[in-house]
Design a protein around this motif. Structure first.
Motif, PDB file in Angstrom:
ATOM      1  N   SER A  76       1.856   6.841  13.017  1.00 40.08           N
ATOM      2  CA  SER A  76       2.995   6.450  11.943  1.00 40.08           C
ATOM      3  C   SER A  76       1.817   6.199  10.723  1.00 40.08           C
ATOM      4  CB  SER A  76       2.940   4.702  12.571  1.00 40.08           C
ATOM      5  OG  SER A  76       1.606   4.685  13.062  1.00 40.08           O
ATOM      6  N   PHE A  77       2.494   5.604   9.434  1.00 43.55           N
ATOM      7  CA  PHE A  77       1.541   6.154   7.940  1.00 43.55           C
ATOM      8  C   PHE A  77       2.396   4.163   7.011  1.00 43.55           C
ATOM      9  CE2 PHE A  77       2.946  10.261   9.238  1.00 43.55           C
ATOM     10  CZ  PHE A  77       1.596  10.571   9.130  1.00 43.55           C
ATOM     11  N   ILE A  78       1.354   4.404   6.944  1.00 42.67           N
ATOM     12  CA  ILE A  78       1.124   2.728   5.745  1.00 42.67           C
ATOM     13  C   ILE A  78       0.567   3.551   3.731  1.00 42.67           C
ATOM     14  CG2 ILE A  78       0.812   1.095   4.809  1.00 42.67           C
ATOM     15  CD1 ILE A  78       0.041  -0.364   7.548  1.00 42.67           C
ATOM     16  N   VAL A  79       1.663   3.203   3.214  1.00 45.52           N
ATOM     17  CA  VAL A  79       1.431   4.440   2.180  1.00 45.52           C
ATOM     18  C   VAL A  79       1.475   2.963   1.192  1.00 45.52           C
ATOM     19  CG1 VAL A  79       1.195   6.063   0.073  1.00 45.52           C
ATOM     20  CG2 VAL A  79       1.037   6.581   2.302  1.00 45.52           C
ATOM     21  N   GLN A  80      -0.356   2.686  -0.149  1.00 48.44           N
ATOM     22  CA  GLN A  80      -0.101   1.894  -1.212  1.00 48.44           C
ATOM     23  C   GLN A  80      -0.174   2.498  -1.963  1.00 48.44           C
ATOM     24  OE1 GLN A  80      -2.316  -1.422  -2.085  1.00 48.44           O
ATOM     25  NE2 GLN A  80      -0.142  -3.189  -2.627  1.00 48.44           N
ATOM     26  N   ALA A  81       1.195   2.109  -2.947  1.00 48.48           N
ATOM     27  CA  ALA A  81       1.293   3.713  -4.403  1.00 48.48           C
ATOM     28  C   ALA A  81       2.326   2.697  -5.835  1.00 48.48           C
ATOM     29  CB  ALA A  81       1.720   4.613  -3.881  1.00 48.48           C
ATOM     30  N   ASP A  82       1.695   3.144  -6.795  1.00 50.14           N
ATOM     31  CA  ASP A  82       2.582   3.125  -7.410  1.00 50.14           C
ATOM     32  C   ASP A  82       3.753   2.135  -7.272  1.00 50.14           C
ATOM     33  OD1 ASP A  82       3.787   1.607 -10.050  1.00 50.14           O
ATOM     34  OD2 ASP A  82       3.457   3.496 -11.177  1.00 50.14           O
TER      35      ASP A  82
END
Ligand SMILES: [Ca+2]
Ligand SMILES: [Ca+2]
Ligand SMILES: [Ca+2]
Length: 269
Positions: A129-135
């Motif tokens: 599983s993943f989490i990404v914080q981005a624009d």
């Protein structure tokens, strides 16, 4: 797994000869829970504090900004650039809506080739599983290195969240949702409990990840990438060869024991 050594002693008491031939049988007992049951292995953010490298043109042009007090971050030395790169795996989220190009890893692909934020995991891992914080107003492509095909493959099509649930979002946004954002507006903490993740149907096995921007306004940025998984049990072998399945080892062990018992019976009769 553990390996148990079993010494077979002759039941007749004077079995020096028997013992000589019987020798020692090695019984290999595989702990199935470790090798075959993913859920029994603790799952953590295995990207935490791992090495980040920036491939392509980053942090330019530097004039984009909202005006006084919100100038974009433009590192002027390799060390400063690397320090910003390291924030991608430092386990900390920006607050919801933080300025996209301030104290983030940001890049602009107008009339430029794609740029990549690379993460070396430092070993072979199964990722689930993943989490990404981005624009907010771009989609991103999170890829993993496919160890069998030896090419990059899609891990997650990170969605554009320019609008979400009827709300026009702004700046840094966490996907799949904002549960992990920093609430204190200090851009440094976040709750980091990873409780909202994009979960794969089947874990992937890999050694590295990379993030690139796709679509949107081509002004991209990221402040945190987390990959949850566990170390592959054959990590020491990397992809050079496959380790036999535990069931195979168990059968081999059983065969050794059976062979030893058979020889012992023949010798005693
Ligand atoms: Ca971070
Ligand atoms: Ca928006
Ligand atoms: Ca953007």
């Amino acid at each position: 797994m553990w390996v148990k050594q079993v010494n077979f002693v002759s039941a007749t008491g004077n079995g020096t000869k028997s013992m000589k031939y019987l020798g020692t049988a090695i019984v290999i007992v595989a702990l199935f829970a470790i090798s075959t049951t993913a859920n029994a292995t603790p799952v953590t953010n295995v990207a935490l504090n791992k090495q980040v490298t920036l491939e392509g043109i980053f942090f330019t042009p530097y004039t984009w900004g909202h005006g006084s007090g919100s100038y974009p971050t433009k590192p002027t030395t390799p060390a400063a650039k690397q320090a910003l790169a390291d924030t991608v795996t430092d386990g900390k989220f920006k607050h919801d809506g933080a300025q996209w190009n301030k104290k983030t890893v940001w890049w602009d692909t107008h009339n430029r080739p794609p740029a990549y934020v690379n993460i070396e995991l430092g070993g072979t891992f199964y990722l689930e599983s993943f989490i990404v914080q981005a624009d907010d107003n771009d989609a991103y492509l999170l890829e993993y290195w496919n160890l069998n095909a030896l090419n990059w493959a899609t891990a997650w099509n990170v969605p554009n969240v320019d609008w979400r649930d009827g709300v026009n979002l702004w700046g840094m946004q966490t996907r799949p949702n904002d549960d992990d954002d920093d609430d204190d507006d200090d851009d440094e903490h976040g709750d980091d409990d990873g409780d909202a993740r994009y979960v794969l149907g089947t874990p992937i096995k890999t050694t590295k990840l990379r993030l690139s921007g796709v679509g949107g306004d081509k002004y991209y940025s990221t402040s945190e990438i987390q990959a949850f998984g566990y170390k592959a049990h054959d990590d020491d072998d990397h992809e050079s060869h496959e380790v036999p399945e535990p069931s195979t080892l168990f059968l081999l062990g059983t065969g050794v024991v059976a062979g030893g018992l058979f020889r012992r019976k023949a010798r005693n009769s």
